[in-house]
Design an enzyme around this catalytic site. Sequence first.
Site, PDB file in Angstrom:
ATOM      1  N   TYR A  17       0.857  -1.135   0.062  1.00  0.00           N
ATOM      2  CA  TYR A  17       0.108   0.120  -0.094  1.00  0.00           C
ATOM      3  C   TYR A  17       1.040   1.190  -0.034  1.00  0.00           C
ATOM      4  O   TYR A  17       2.054   1.227   0.186  1.00  0.00           O
ATOM      5  CB  TYR A  17      -0.852   0.025   1.187  1.00  0.00           C
ATOM      6  CG  TYR A  17      -2.046  -1.127   1.121  1.00  0.00           C
ATOM      7  CD1 TYR A  17      -3.218  -0.977   0.241  1.00  0.00           C
ATOM      8  CD2 TYR A  17      -1.939  -2.301   1.658  1.00  0.00           C
ATOM      9  CE1 TYR A  17      -3.993  -1.872   0.173  1.00  0.00           C
ATOM     10  CE2 TYR A  17      -2.871  -3.118   1.499  1.00  0.00           C
ATOM     11  CZ  TYR A  17      -3.863  -3.075   0.616  1.00  0.00           C
ATOM     12  OH  TYR A  17      -4.966  -4.082   0.618  1.00  0.00           O
ATOM     13  N   ARG A  65       1.385  -0.771  10.775  1.00  0.00           N
ATOM     14  CA  ARG A  65       1.698  -2.046  10.380  1.00  0.00           C
ATOM     15  C   ARG A  65       3.023  -1.716   9.300  1.00  0.00           C
ATOM     16  O   ARG A  65       2.686  -0.942   7.999  1.00  0.00           O
ATOM     17  CB  ARG A  65       0.586  -2.585   9.652  1.00  0.00           C
ATOM     18  CG  ARG A  65       0.879  -3.919   9.167  1.00  0.00           C
ATOM     19  CD  ARG A  65      -0.231  -4.664   8.372  1.00  0.00           C
ATOM     20  NE  ARG A  65      -0.763  -5.662   9.747  1.00  0.00           N
ATOM     21  CZ  ARG A  65      -1.439  -6.794   9.226  1.00  0.00           C
ATOM     22  NH1 ARG A  65      -1.739  -7.209   8.117  1.00  0.00           N
ATOM     23  NH2 ARG A  65      -1.817  -7.538  10.256  1.00  0.00           N
ATOM     24  N   GLY A 160      -6.045 -13.218  11.360  1.00  0.00           N
ATOM     25  CA  GLY A 160      -6.934 -12.738  10.182  1.00  0.00           C
ATOM     26  C   GLY A 160      -7.694 -13.952   9.558  1.00  0.00           C
ATOM     27  O   GLY A 160      -8.996 -14.029   9.650  1.00  0.00           O
ATOM     28  N   ARG A 161      -7.030 -14.447   8.886  1.00  0.00           N
ATOM     29  CA  ARG A 161      -7.581 -15.551   7.959  1.00  0.00           C
ATOM     30  C   ARG A 161      -8.310 -16.643   8.777  1.00  0.00           C
ATOM     31  O   ARG A 161      -9.558 -17.071   8.289  1.00  0.00           O
ATOM     32  CB  ARG A 161      -6.575 -16.464   6.948  1.00  0.00           C
ATOM     33  CG  ARG A 161      -6.029 -15.317   5.856  1.00  0.00           C
ATOM     34  CD  ARG A 161      -5.329 -16.217   5.205  1.00  0.00           C
ATOM     35  NE  ARG A 161      -4.367 -15.100   4.063  1.00  0.00           N
ATOM     36  CZ  ARG A 161      -3.505 -14.428   4.180  1.00  0.00           C
ATOM     37  NH1 ARG A 161      -2.735 -14.482   5.328  1.00  0.00           N
ATOM     38  NH2 ARG A 161      -2.762 -13.550   3.426  1.00  0.00           N
TER      39      ARG A 161
END
Length: 192
Positions: A17, A65, A160-161
């Site tokens: 990003y 992050r 997360g996942r």
Amino acid sequence: ASRAGFEVLELHGAHGYLLNEFLSPLCNTRTDQYGGSLENRLRFPLEVFTAVRAVWPAHLPMGIRLSAVDWSEGGTTLEDTVRFANAFKAAGADFIDVSSGGVVAKPTVRYSPTPGFQVPFSERVRAEVGVPTIAVGSITTAAHAEEVLAKGQADLVAVGRAVLRDPHWAWAAAKALGVEPRVVPQYSRAKN
């Protein structure tokens, strides 16, 4: 975010990003004050962080992050990330969420995303920078998350996942660790 009731803010400076594109020498090929040296590549992400920190309530935690490594030759190294984390800590970061990769489509350094493969990055940043860290990376069980915390490898574990696969992961994790989950009354019949 604060007006909406959020109590923690994390800027995303990882996974290709915008802020990560400035930090990584693989995609930041600028020749001005925002490219080249590590200090120059850090300049824009630090300006953004500082500007947001100035308007985020001082009593609420804010962090960032980071991709600890790019998994490609010539990319961000863990040593770079330690230096980035020191700069963000000095700018008021309350924590660093330590992930990796995402800036290149085909990494040139082979790695295996086994459970906890990114935890050593969090551990090193925590030890060398003296800032609370969040560990991530294929941490899918309550026992593994608890082990990371108990060993002092991180101050928080982000899952997360596993949560995407099972939205009730936190309830199951609490029960696996012998803790009765606290739920709002409206959900009390659904927690079994």
